[in-house]
Scaffold this motif. Sequence first.
Motif, PDB file in Angstrom:
ATOM      1  N   ASN A  78      47.919  41.057  38.846  1.00 47.46           N
ATOM      2  CA  ASN A  78      47.427  40.273  37.946  1.00 47.46           C
ATOM      3  C   ASN A  78      46.609  40.810  36.677  1.00 47.46           C
ATOM      4  O   ASN A  78      46.037  40.267  36.015  1.00 47.46           O
ATOM      5  N   PHE A  79      46.607  42.324  36.756  1.00 44.80           N
ATOM      6  CA  PHE A  79      45.745  43.063  36.009  1.00 44.80           C
ATOM      7  C   PHE A  79      46.595  44.331  35.306  1.00 44.80           C
ATOM      8  O   PHE A  79      46.921  45.067  35.924  1.00 44.80           O
ATOM      9  N   ARG A 134      36.741  39.494  43.462  1.00 45.72           N
ATOM     10  CA  ARG A 134      37.451  38.424  42.972  1.00 45.72           C
ATOM     11  C   ARG A 134      38.951  39.176  42.590  1.00 45.72           C
ATOM     12  O   ARG A 134      39.142  40.170  42.047  1.00 45.72           O
ATOM     13  N   THR A 135      40.024  38.441  42.948  1.00 47.62           N
ATOM     14  CA  THR A 135      41.485  38.869  42.727  1.00 47.62           C
ATOM     15  C   THR A 135      41.991  37.932  41.402  1.00 47.62           C
ATOM     16  O   THR A 135      42.871  38.832  41.077  1.00 47.62           O
ATOM     17  N   ASP A 136      41.941  36.916  41.444  1.00 44.91           N
ATOM     18  CA  ASP A 136      42.166  36.089  40.303  1.00 44.91           C
ATOM     19  C   ASP A 136      41.549  36.283  39.049  1.00 44.91           C
ATOM     20  O   ASP A 136      40.145  36.175  39.124  1.00 44.91           O
ATOM     21  N   ASN A 137      41.962  36.328  37.954  1.00 43.52           N
ATOM     22  CA  ASN A 137      41.616  36.906  36.692  1.00 43.52           C
ATOM     23  C   ASN A 137      40.487  37.980  36.808  1.00 43.52           C
ATOM     24  O   ASN A 137      39.318  37.927  36.023  1.00 43.52           O
ATOM     25  N   ALA A 138      40.785  39.037  37.456  1.00 43.50           N
ATOM     26  CA  ALA A 138      40.067  40.128  37.280  1.00 43.50           C
ATOM     27  C   ALA A 138      40.330  40.722  36.156  1.00 43.50           C
ATOM     28  O   ALA A 138      41.003  40.739  35.342  1.00 43.50           O
ATOM     29  N   ASP A 139      38.815  41.646  35.940  1.00 43.50           N
ATOM     30  CA  ASP A 139      38.804  42.174  34.814  1.00 43.50           C
ATOM     31  C   ASP A 139      38.148  43.735  34.899  1.00 43.50           C
ATOM     32  O   ASP A 139      38.086  44.075  36.151  1.00 43.50           O
ATOM     33  N   ASP A 194      35.450  43.811  37.688  1.00 43.51           N
ATOM     34  CA  ASP A 194      35.923  43.887  38.876  1.00 43.51           C
ATOM     35  C   ASP A 194      36.445  44.958  39.429  1.00 43.51           C
ATOM     36  O   ASP A 194      36.206  45.403  40.549  1.00 43.51           O
ATOM     37  N   GLU A 240      31.177  30.943  39.020  1.00 43.78           N
ATOM     38  CA  GLU A 240      32.553  30.639  38.950  1.00 43.78           C
ATOM     39  C   GLU A 240      32.934  29.787  40.206  1.00 43.78           C
ATOM     40  O   GLU A 240      32.430  29.567  41.137  1.00 43.78           O
TER      41      GLU A 240
END
Length: 346
Positions: free
Chosen positions: A31-32, A173-178, A181, A227
Motif C-alpha cells: 500500500n506504500f 497502521r497498515t492502511d494509508n501508511a506514510d 509510519d 483516526e
Amino acid sequence: MSILSLVTETAPHRLSQMEALDTARALIAGNFSDFERLSAVYANAGVAFRQLAMPVDWYRSPRSFPERTAAYLDVALDMFVAAAQKAIAQADLRPQQVDMIVTVSSTGIATPSLEARAMARLPFRNDVHRVPIFGLGCAGGATGLGLASRLARATPGSTVLLVTVELCSLALRTDNADKADIISTALFGDGAAACILRAGEDGFVQITGSAEKTWSDTLDIMGWRAEPTGLGVVLNRAIPAFARREMRQAMTEMLAPQGLGIDDVDQFICHPGGAKVVDALEGALSLNQGALVNERTILRDHGNMSAPTLFFVLDRYRQAGLPPLSVLNALGPGFTASSLTLRCAA
C-alpha cells in the motif's frame, strides 16, 4: 528530592529488527510505493531488538480502535502492576505506604486510569492521591519525574510512586501508511518503568532542579492524530536537525536559573529518540562522539519506548556509578525539551 528506587519492565514479546522489516514489508509495502526506498531506515535506526505488547501475528490483522484499547488496558495494566511492585519492594516499602501515584502514559486511553485499575491488584490505600498524565510522549519520563519530585517536595515525608507505561506498537497502521509510519515501525518498542520518590531521605540520587522549554509553532513535529482505527503517529523527519540547532541554547536557558552552565555538567543522560537524534545531541552539547554509549545501547536493545526509555538509560548509568552532577533531558510533543538536574548521594 530523593529517588529511592528505580526499576524497568519490558513488554512480553521480543522482535528483531530483521523480523520488524519483514513484517512491515508484508503489511505495508503493498500500500506504500516508496517502502523499499525508505526501508534503509531499518538498518540506520540503531535498533537491533525491541519488545512488543502483543505477539507479532496480532499486528498482521487490521485492528479497530476498541481492539487496540483492549490490548492496551490488558498489557499496560500488567506492566504497571509489575513495575510498581518491584519499585515499592526495592525501596523496602509496602503499597499501603504510598501516598501518591503519578502515572505517565500517552499510547492508550484508560478511564478509569491505570493506577485506579491497579488498586484492584495492589493493596494501595483508598485515600491515595492519583495523578494520571497523558500527552507528554517521549518527554514523559523527564517531565513526569519533574512533576513527581515537585509533588513530593510540596508534601514533605510523603511517598510518591511514579509509573510510566507506553505501548507504542499498538499504533501500527497498515492502511494509508506514510513515511512517519515506516519510521515508527523501525524505531519504536514497548516498555515501562517505575520509581519511588520522597523528600528528606537519602536515595541513590537527589533531584535538585527541573525545567522545560516549549517552542512556538512546533505542534506538527511530534504527536498523535486521531483516526477511525486509533492513534496515528505524527513524526517529523526534521527532529535531529532541530535538536542539533536548538538544544544547546535550550539547555543553557534551562540550567541558568540553577546557577549552572553546560560545562558544569559531569554527565548528560539523554532520551535516545533515534540514532540520528543521539548524534545531534552529542553535537549540540559538545560531547565527544560516542559519549552517549548507554543511550545507544538501550536504543539497540529495546528501541525507543517513548517515556520509559529515559529510565532504562538512567538505570544503566546508575549501575555504572553516577557522577556528582548529571542532567536528564528528553524531547517530546509540544515541541518541548524537559530536563532534570541530579546530584549523586554522598
